[in-house]
Design a protein around this motif. Structure first.
Motif, PDB file in Angstrom:
ATOM      1  N   ASN A   5      26.960  33.420  53.670  1.00 52.02           N
ATOM      2  CA  ASN A   5      25.440  33.354  53.925  1.00 52.02           C
ATOM      3  C   ASN A   5      24.912  32.189  54.166  1.00 52.02           C
ATOM      4  OD1 ASN A   5      25.521  36.101  53.008  1.00 52.02           O
ATOM      5  ND2 ASN A   5      24.469  35.101  50.743  1.00 52.02           N
ATOM      6  N   LYS A   8      25.786  31.608  57.757  1.00 53.74           N
ATOM      7  CA  LYS A   8      25.327  32.480  58.920  1.00 53.74           C
ATOM      8  C   LYS A   8      23.856  32.088  59.184  1.00 53.74           C
ATOM      9  CE  LYS A   8      28.050  37.254  57.712  1.00 53.74           C
ATOM     10  NZ  LYS A   8      27.891  38.041  57.821  1.00 53.74           N
ATOM     11  N   LEU A   9      23.238  31.689  57.755  1.00 55.23           N
ATOM     12  CA  LEU A   9      21.822  31.149  58.401  1.00 55.23           C
ATOM     13  C   LEU A   9      21.839  30.039  59.526  1.00 55.23           C
ATOM     14  CD1 LEU A   9      20.266  31.191  54.581  1.00 55.23           C
ATOM     15  CD2 LEU A   9      19.676  32.747  56.332  1.00 55.23           C
ATOM     16  N   GLU A  11      23.590  30.230  62.121  1.00 47.04           N
ATOM     17  CA  GLU A  11      24.383  29.779  63.478  1.00 47.04           C
ATOM     18  C   GLU A  11      22.968  30.407  64.617  1.00 47.04           C
ATOM     19  OE1 GLU A  11      27.638  33.369  61.843  1.00 47.04           O
ATOM     20  OE2 GLU A  11      25.804  34.226  62.991  1.00 47.04           O
ATOM     21  N   ALA A  13      20.242  31.315  67.500  1.00 40.43           N
ATOM     22  CA  ALA A  13      19.940  32.222  67.876  1.00 40.43           C
ATOM     23  C   ALA A  13      20.613  33.325  69.098  1.00 40.43           C
ATOM     24  CB  ALA A  13      18.384  32.026  68.321  1.00 40.43           C
ATOM     25  N   ALA A  17      23.591  36.052  66.171  1.00 40.67           N
ATOM     26  CA  ALA A  17      22.989  35.870  65.411  1.00 40.67           C
ATOM     27  C   ALA A  17      22.243  36.975  64.822  1.00 40.67           C
ATOM     28  CB  ALA A  17      22.329  34.309  65.761  1.00 40.67           C
ATOM     29  N   SER A  18      21.799  37.264  65.632  1.00 40.16           N
ATOM     30  CA  SER A  18      20.392  38.532  65.304  1.00 40.16           C
ATOM     31  C   SER A  18      21.622  39.521  64.099  1.00 40.16           C
ATOM     32  CB  SER A  18      20.064  39.631  66.312  1.00 40.16           C
ATOM     33  OG  SER A  18      19.322  38.318  67.477  1.00 40.16           O
ATOM     34  N   SER A  21      22.165  38.568  61.588  1.00 39.04           N
ATOM     35  CA  SER A  21      20.408  38.509  60.215  1.00 39.04           C
ATOM     36  C   SER A  21      20.577  39.380  59.552  1.00 39.04           C
ATOM     37  CB  SER A  21      19.522  37.541  61.230  1.00 39.04           C
ATOM     38  OG  SER A  21      20.326  36.619  61.377  1.00 39.04           O
ATOM     39  N   ILE A  24      22.741  39.806  56.681  1.00 39.73           N
ATOM     40  CA  ILE A  24      22.397  38.851  55.737  1.00 39.73           C
ATOM     41  C   ILE A  24      20.898  40.216  55.085  1.00 39.73           C
ATOM     42  CG2 ILE A  24      21.289  36.536  54.730  1.00 39.73           C
ATOM     43  CD1 ILE A  24      22.380  35.325  56.827  1.00 39.73           C
ATOM     44  N   ALA A  25      20.616  39.941  56.544  1.00 45.92           N
ATOM     45  CA  ALA A  25      18.878  41.132  55.250  1.00 45.92           C
ATOM     46  C   ALA A  25      20.115  42.125  54.079  1.00 45.92           C
ATOM     47  CB  ALA A  25      17.968  41.351  56.347  1.00 45.92           C
TER      48      ALA A  25
END
Length: 163
Positions: A5, A8-9, A11, A13, A17-18, A21, A24-25
């Motif tokens: 995690n 991934k944070l 990375e 934008a 990355a979206s 994200s 991750i969410a």
């Protein structure tokens, strides 16, 4: 799971990355409330450690910068000397670059070709003048001009004699 995690944070934008994200969410949403709270606590602790490391590095960098300035002052290295050295190094890097060397080669070649063209033009003009000078019509003109000059000269002597 924390390393996955965290990476991934960090990375950039971007569309990738979206998507990360969103992953991750989704993973975070799949956790129980207790696991979510634990994950948030881990991230907060890691963030605090990273910020502390950043502050430590800033302090060390400031100290090293002051020390380097003191040493430069003791060695007599001035700001002007540093700028001059940087400029000289930059020029050296440019001159050593392949782009500069190709450009220099092209310009040299162009200069040589231009000189060759001008040389052949000059040579051609000189040759034409030489041919004209040796031609019959030019010799005839020279003789007539010479004869006219001698006549004027003789006439001038006669006029001076009479005066």
């Amino acid at each position: 799971m924390e390393d996955h995690n965290t990476s991934k944070l960090s990375e950039p934008a971007s569309p990738v990355a979206s998507v990360a994200s969103a992953d991750i969410a989704a993973e975070f949403a799949a956790l129980t409330a207790e696991e979510q709270e634990q994950q948030r606590a881990e991230w907060s602790q890691e963030l605090a450690r990273v910020e502390e490391e950043i502050n430590t590095l800033r302090t060390v960098l400031a100290s090293k910068t002051r020390h380097a300035s003191d040493l430069k002052r003791k060695l007599g290295i001035t700001m002007w000397k540093e700028i001059t050295d940087d400029m000289n190094q930059g020029l050296k890097n440019v001159k050593e670059s392949s782009v500069f060397q190709r450009t220099e080669s092209v310009l040299k070649s162009t200069g040589e070709k231009t000189a060759s063209v001008f040389g052949s033009i000059t040579s051609g003009i000189t040759s034409k003048f030489s041919q004209m000078k040796n031609s019959e019509s030019m010799r005839s003109i020279e003789e007539k001009v010479g004869s006219a000059y001698e006549n004027v000269k003789a006439l001038t002597r006669v006029i001076q004699w009479r005066l």
